[in-house]
Design a protein around this motif. Structure first.
Motif, PDB file in Angstrom:
ATOM      1  N   ALA A 150       0.824  -1.207   0.000  1.00  0.00           N
ATOM      2  CA  ALA A 150       0.000   0.000   0.000  1.00  0.00           C
ATOM      3  C   ALA A 150       0.858   1.258   0.000  1.00  0.00           C
ATOM      4  O   ALA A 150       0.479   2.281  -0.593  1.00  0.00           O
ATOM      5  N   LYS A 151       2.027   1.192   0.614  1.00  0.00           N
ATOM      6  CA  LYS A 151       2.878   2.386   0.719  1.00  0.00           C
ATOM      7  C   LYS A 151       3.777   2.574  -0.498  1.00  0.00           C
ATOM      8  O   LYS A 151       3.964   3.708  -0.971  1.00  0.00           O
ATOM      9  N   ASP A 155       0.578   3.162  -8.421  1.00  0.00           N
ATOM     10  CA  ASP A 155      -0.876   3.026  -8.479  1.00  0.00           C
ATOM     11  C   ASP A 155      -1.308   1.802  -9.278  1.00  0.00           C
ATOM     12  O   ASP A 155      -2.216   1.067  -8.875  1.00  0.00           O
ATOM     13  N   GLY A 156      -0.672   1.576 -10.419  1.00  0.00           N
ATOM     14  CA  GLY A 156      -1.036   0.423 -11.236  1.00  0.00           C
ATOM     15  C   GLY A 156      -0.789  -0.893 -10.524  1.00  0.00           C
ATOM     16  O   GLY A 156      -1.555  -1.852 -10.681  1.00  0.00           O
ATOM     17  N   GLY A 157       0.284  -0.967  -9.738  1.00  0.00           N
ATOM     18  CA  GLY A 157       0.565  -2.179  -8.983  1.00  0.00           C
ATOM     19  C   GLY A 157      -0.462  -2.429  -7.901  1.00  0.00           C
ATOM     20  O   GLY A 157      -0.875  -3.575  -7.668  1.00  0.00           O
ATOM     21  N   VAL A 158      -0.891  -1.357  -7.212  1.00  0.00           N
ATOM     22  CA  VAL A 158      -1.929  -1.494  -6.190  1.00  0.00           C
ATOM     23  C   VAL A 158      -3.242  -1.947  -6.828  1.00  0.00           C
ATOM     24  O   VAL A 158      -3.935  -2.831  -6.314  1.00  0.00           O
ATOM     25  N   ASP A 159      -3.585  -1.341  -7.979  1.00  0.00           N
ATOM     26  CA  ASP A 159      -4.801  -1.750  -8.684  1.00  0.00           C
ATOM     27  C   ASP A 159      -4.757  -3.227  -9.044  1.00  0.00           C
ATOM     28  O   ASP A 159      -5.732  -3.958  -8.852  1.00  0.00           O
ATOM     29  N   THR A 160      -3.624  -3.671  -9.582  1.00  0.00           N
ATOM     30  CA  THR A 160      -3.494  -5.061 -10.003  1.00  0.00           C
ATOM     31  C   THR A 160      -3.560  -6.001  -8.809  1.00  0.00           C
ATOM     32  O   THR A 160      -4.200  -7.068  -8.873  1.00  0.00           O
ATOM     33  N   LEU A 161      -2.922  -5.635  -7.697  1.00  0.00           N
ATOM     34  CA  LEU A 161      -2.971  -6.465  -6.501  1.00  0.00           C
ATOM     35  C   LEU A 161      -4.402  -6.570  -5.969  1.00  0.00           C
ATOM     36  O   LEU A 161      -4.886  -7.661  -5.642  1.00  0.00           O
ATOM     37  N   ASN A 162      -5.098  -5.435  -5.878  1.00  0.00           N
ATOM     38  CA  ASN A 162      -6.476  -5.458  -5.397  1.00  0.00           C
ATOM     39  C   ASN A 162      -7.372  -6.268  -6.318  1.00  0.00           C
ATOM     40  O   ASN A 162      -8.257  -7.013  -5.872  1.00  0.00           O
ATOM     41  N   LEU A 163      -7.154  -6.123  -7.632  1.00  0.00           N
ATOM     42  CA  LEU A 163      -7.944  -6.878  -8.597  1.00  0.00           C
ATOM     43  C   LEU A 163      -7.647  -8.370  -8.478  1.00  0.00           C
ATOM     44  O   LEU A 163      -8.552  -9.209  -8.595  1.00  0.00           O
ATOM     45  N   SER A 164      -6.385  -8.722  -8.226  1.00  0.00           N
ATOM     46  CA  SER A 164      -6.014 -10.126  -8.039  1.00  0.00           C
ATOM     47  C   SER A 164      -6.695 -10.712  -6.803  1.00  0.00           C
ATOM     48  O   SER A 164      -7.217 -11.841  -6.841  1.00  0.00           O
TER      49      SER A 164
END
Length: 243
Positions: A150-151, A155-164
């Motif tokens: 999260a820190k 942004d794209g990595g956070v989106d992909t992680l949340n989507l995963s």
């Protein structure tokens, strides 16, 4: 891609979600997916725990096992409806968690906040209710990873992680409920079996109801969440987006 109401879906996000679902399905039994699967199991058991507390019961402990199984031991509240809610909260709660991840990430633009909240929630559940060292270590270790993501992730990595996480949670619900519907041996030891002893509804009936509710929630929230928006997050260029 356009919905019946005329709003457009973000084709990039939809494609990525489908790819993640396919990869998760194909590698479901791979050791590489094991930590995420165990996290989804913890989400399931946390759903039982939160429903128990909200209904006036008391949670004793939550235990995870390396074979992707879990248990929430609790003193159930009195009353049939309260017990139905507690037993239903595992699957439906997992579906709601996946749905909220999608909504918070892509519609509300709270990608980092929802990941940080997941980190805190997992750590709190582990400290308060972990029934053994393995469960506590997993909760705290995974919470640390989520907090760092999260820190520091873009942004794209956070989106992909949340989507995963949302996709794997949806897969967990679908695959587990499939077993509850069609596998008699598995069905006999599920939450649906426990409810079948409390109500006239057979275990397959509860599994069918949970399947319908869970898939409906996921579909509805996915439709809301994956509408086209201004270019942000995953880096897609939307040349025809309108507000």
């Amino acid at each position: 891609m356009q919905t019946s109401s005329g709003s457009k879906l973000d084709s990039g996000r939809v494609a990525l979600l489908l790819v993640l679902l396919g990869v998760g399905w194909y590698f479901w039994d791979s050791p590489a997916v094991w930590p995420l699967k165990l996290l989804v199991v913890m989400m399931h058991e946390s759903g039982h725990a939160l429903a128990t507390l909200l209904a006036g019961g008391a949670v004793d402990r939550i235990s995870l096992a390396a074979n992707d199984s879990g248990a929430c031991l609790a003193h159930l509240p009195t009353g049939l409806m309260a017990q139905v809610a507690v037993h239903s909260a595992g699957y439906v709660g997992s579906a709601l968690a996946a749905a909220f991840l999608l909504l918070a990430t892509f519609r509300l633009r709270l990608r980092r906040l929802v990941l940080a909240a997941s980190c805190v929630g997992l750590a709190v559940m582990g400290v308060l209710y972990a029934g053994d060292g393995f469960t506590l270590a997993f909760c705290l270790g995974t919470a640390l990873v989520l907090g760092l993501a999260a820190k520091y992730l873009p942004d794209g990595g956070v989106d992909t992680l949340n989507l995963s996480l949302a996709g794997l949670s949806a897969l967990y619900v679908a695959l587990d409920l499939r077993s509850a519907l069609w596998n008699g041996a598995a069905r006999s030891v599920t939450d649906a079996a426990l409810l079948s002893h409390l109500t006239p509804v057979p275990s397959w009936g509860w599994a069918a109801l949970w399947s319908f509710v869970s898939l409906a929630l996921l579909g509805l929230f996915a439709r809301w969440s994956l509408r086209a928006a201004r270019p942000e997050g995953l880096g897609y260029t939307l040349t025809s987006s309108r507000r």
